[in-house]
Motif scaffolding. Structure first.
Motif, PDB file in Angstrom:
ATOM      1  N   TYR A  33     -31.321  -9.141   8.640  1.00  0.00           N
ATOM      2  CA  TYR A  33     -30.290  -9.604   7.707  1.00  0.00           C
ATOM      3  C   TYR A  33     -29.682  -8.380   7.038  1.00  0.00           C
ATOM      4  N   GLU A  86     -22.661 -21.862  -0.981  1.00  0.00           N
ATOM      5  CA  GLU A  86     -23.922 -22.583  -1.037  1.00  0.00           C
ATOM      6  C   GLU A  86     -25.066 -21.573  -0.960  1.00  0.00           C
ATOM      7  N   TYR A  88     -28.468 -20.253   0.111  1.00  0.00           N
ATOM      8  CA  TYR A  88     -29.348 -20.583   1.228  1.00  0.00           C
ATOM      9  C   TYR A  88     -30.605 -21.284   0.689  1.00  0.00           C
ATOM     10  N   ARG A  92     -33.241 -20.888  -2.952  1.00  0.00           N
ATOM     11  CA  ARG A  92     -32.911 -21.771  -4.085  1.00  0.00           C
ATOM     12  C   ARG A  92     -34.005 -21.831  -5.148  1.00  0.00           C
ATOM     13  N   SER A 141     -24.081 -12.751   6.101  1.00  0.00           N
ATOM     14  CA  SER A 141     -23.380 -13.655   5.200  1.00  0.00           C
ATOM     15  C   SER A 141     -21.891 -13.700   5.531  1.00  0.00           C
TER      16      SER A 141
END
Length: 158
Positions: A33, A86, A88, A92, A141
């Motif tokens: 990532y 939103e 991920y 959260r 992203s």
């Protein structure tokens, strides 16, 4: 002692050179990532520029200020762009119950290509400089990729 919830307002800082090379950093908690510098406000009244300066230092070791030897503060540019996305599901739990969206404010930071990078090892494990289009392709992203693609429009040369 409970850790306070993250504030769902953050910055995204596209660190770049005058030649449109972009610095990406790889997350420690998610191999593969790649992203630009990101981070949430520490307090509701923290100005976004302060959040950007703090996060750049925490994640890369780059000092942005008007002090000698630092990247000048005027090299940090507020692009006056924001993204609402939103959060991920995997992240959260860091936010208050029911918070599912974050508002991200985009900045650019012009630096010399030779600037030393010191990663925060708990957050990031590697860094790479890439031409901006390649960097956008590597971002996990979508909002980060879109911001990187906007770089030529917002490039501020010294």
């Amino acid at each position: 002692m409970n850790k306070p919830y993250k504030i769902p307002e953050s910055v995204l800082v596209v660190i770049h050179t005058a030649d449109l090379d972009v610095l990406l950093i790889e997350r420690a908690d998610k191999t593969g990532y790649w992203q630009s510098v990101t981070g949430s406000k520490d307090s509701l009244d923290e100005p976004f520029v302060e959040t950007a300066v703090r996060e750049v230092f925490e994640e890369t070791g780059i000092v942005v200020s008007d002090a000698p030897g630092a990247v000048p503060l005027h090299h940090l540019t507020d692009w006056h762009l924001s993204n609402i996305y939103e959060i991920y599901p995997v992240w959260r739990h860091r936010y208050a119950p029911g918070v599912t969206k974050n508002t991200e404010h985009v900045f650019g930071l012009l630096v010399p290509r030779t600037i030393p990078i010191t990663l925060a090892p708990r957050e990031h494990v590697d860094h790479i400089w890439l031409p901006y289009r390649e960097a956008a392709d590597k971002c996990f992203s979508p909002s980060n990729a879109e911001a990187v693609l906007q770089l030529p429009k917002y490039l501020r040369r010294p």
